[in-house]
Motif scaffolding. Sequence first.
Motif, PDB file in Angstrom:
ATOM      1  N   VAL A 182       0.853  -1.191   0.000  1.00 39.23           N
ATOM      2  CA  VAL A 182       0.000   0.000   0.000  1.00 39.23           C
ATOM      3  C   VAL A 182       0.889   1.242   0.000  1.00 39.23           C
ATOM      4  O   VAL A 182       2.016   1.205   0.501  1.00 39.23           O
ATOM      5  N   PRO A 183       0.408   2.338  -0.555  1.00 35.42           N
ATOM      6  CA  PRO A 183       1.213   3.570  -0.596  1.00 35.42           C
ATOM      7  C   PRO A 183       1.262   4.245   0.776  1.00 35.42           C
ATOM      8  O   PRO A 183       0.464   3.940   1.668  1.00 35.42           O
ATOM      9  N   ALA A 184       2.170   5.185   0.928  1.00 34.42           N
ATOM     10  CA  ALA A 184       2.314   5.900   2.197  1.00 34.42           C
ATOM     11  C   ALA A 184       1.038   6.654   2.558  1.00 34.42           C
ATOM     12  O   ALA A 184       0.696   6.796   3.737  1.00 34.42           O
ATOM     13  N   SER A 185       0.321   7.137   1.528  1.00 34.06           N
ATOM     14  CA  SER A 185      -0.909   7.897   1.788  1.00 34.06           C
ATOM     15  C   SER A 185      -2.000   7.031   2.404  1.00 34.06           C
ATOM     16  O   SER A 185      -2.966   7.558   2.967  1.00 34.06           O
ATOM     17  N   PHE A 186      -1.858   5.710   2.291  1.00 35.85           N
ATOM     18  CA  PHE A 186      -2.850   4.794   2.853  1.00 35.85           C
ATOM     19  C   PHE A 186      -3.075   5.078   4.333  1.00 35.85           C
ATOM     20  O   PHE A 186      -4.202   5.034   4.832  1.00 35.85           O
TER      21      PHE A 186
END
Length: 505
Positions: free
Chosen positions: A39-43
């Motif tokens: 998952v991306p950091a923004s998750f």
Amino acid sequence: MTHANCPRCGGRLARDNDSGRCTPCQAAERDRLSAPPPVPASFWEHEPVRQALAERHLGRVIRAYRCHPYHGRVALPQSVVAGWLGITQAQLSRVENGPPLVHLDRLAHWAQLLGIPASRLWFGLPGQPYRVDDRAAEGTADDPYAHDAITEQGKLPAMAVTVERASTGGGGTTDRRRFNAMAALAGIAAVGHPYLMTDPAEVPRNIGMEQVRLASSLVQDFRRADAAAGADQLCDVAVQAHARLSTWAAKANYSREVGDALQSALADLSIQAAWLATDAERRPEARPYLNEAITRARIADDPRMEVQALTQLSMLLRESQPGESLHCAEAALRVSARWATPRLSTLLHLRRAHTYAVLTDAGGFSREMTKARRELERGPHEDDLGFVDFVNEQEVNGIQGLSYLALDRPDRAAQSFRAIIANPSPGHRRNQVYYTVHLSEAEYQQGNVNEAARIALDVLPTVSQMNSGRISRHLGQVRSNLAAPRQATTATRQFVTAYDRAVSA
């Protein structure tokens, strides 16, 4: 981004797409049934996830993770995520809706599995420094001791430092033990456990999650202090802490949620008390703690804690009840069958191998050692639990050496022990010292009394500083063997004199 966009890549969705994911993203995550997707950091900026992390409730974090729009319009099923975590769907439901988890091994294991950034956690991860943001460092109204309980990586907690200093106290054995225990209790208070300093008759009327969290962190303090000061110094402290907290659990008032969490924390403390009693050579005291830990782990539906207790019980019973020792290791293998990592499987096969050797079953020993080495070759795993940290090539060689001693093969035992000395494991110094003492025993059994004396003399200063009754007992047996008149040489007399001087100091 609107409802007509893929939440994963931002691409437009076809009008007839009712999955909430574009076709490429669905193809990229077809294996999500077996492992969490990247998952991306923004998750982790999603508000429900942020709120759950702020509440320090990993169950709610998991629920927010499952329902994150990144996964599509339909939340990840509990059965899928439970499979990742190695538990059942019913167990995950209780984790999400019940009290916060307090067992640090499980917290760290699941956080790593889901890929939660260490900077967002309220606990440390293995091999990573524990960093907290300014708000966490200031503590919260719900957790006033949060800042006090934080210790820098590599720095001894106050308890360990206090115990180490206390070891120089004078007086008789009983007075010294009491002095050391009280000094260590003062250290516990300094790192966030002041409730243990109250009068034993004073039982708090109510217990909340704050006390449960502190009980869990207390186990970690004991483990660090054990590595620094030794079990002899800490055993009485652990016994007193366990008795105090058990009394609270029996007499205080608390909610059902707190009670469930308390079972897991007390199981962990029972296992630690059992280990300290074992290493302090107070073995009869250890088994009741392990029996209690197994019971509490089952009540808390905590299979990892149950396996840890069974593994230690197998070791404890090996000499006195080898048949039961085998059954304990087999039970641990059975309970962990779905989720055991290679290192855990290695440890359980080593337990069985050594017990077969005690039973003089060379075939059984050989089979289990082969399985252990095969599992070890698979390497470490990100899901490894904290209590298997010591399982490495040196430990396999050590158990092999002890098994050869039990099979009356001191020549093969010496080869195994020398392999440890030639390739030491710096992070497990006590085990290396333990196996070095056994190398002296193996040389003695081969008739090499001068070499046995030389090895024993070299390791004597380190043993004196270890505060491990278990290691001291084995070195004392070496001294008794080498002190026999028929073994008298310059080397043996030198060791016996030095040993007697160290013991009387």
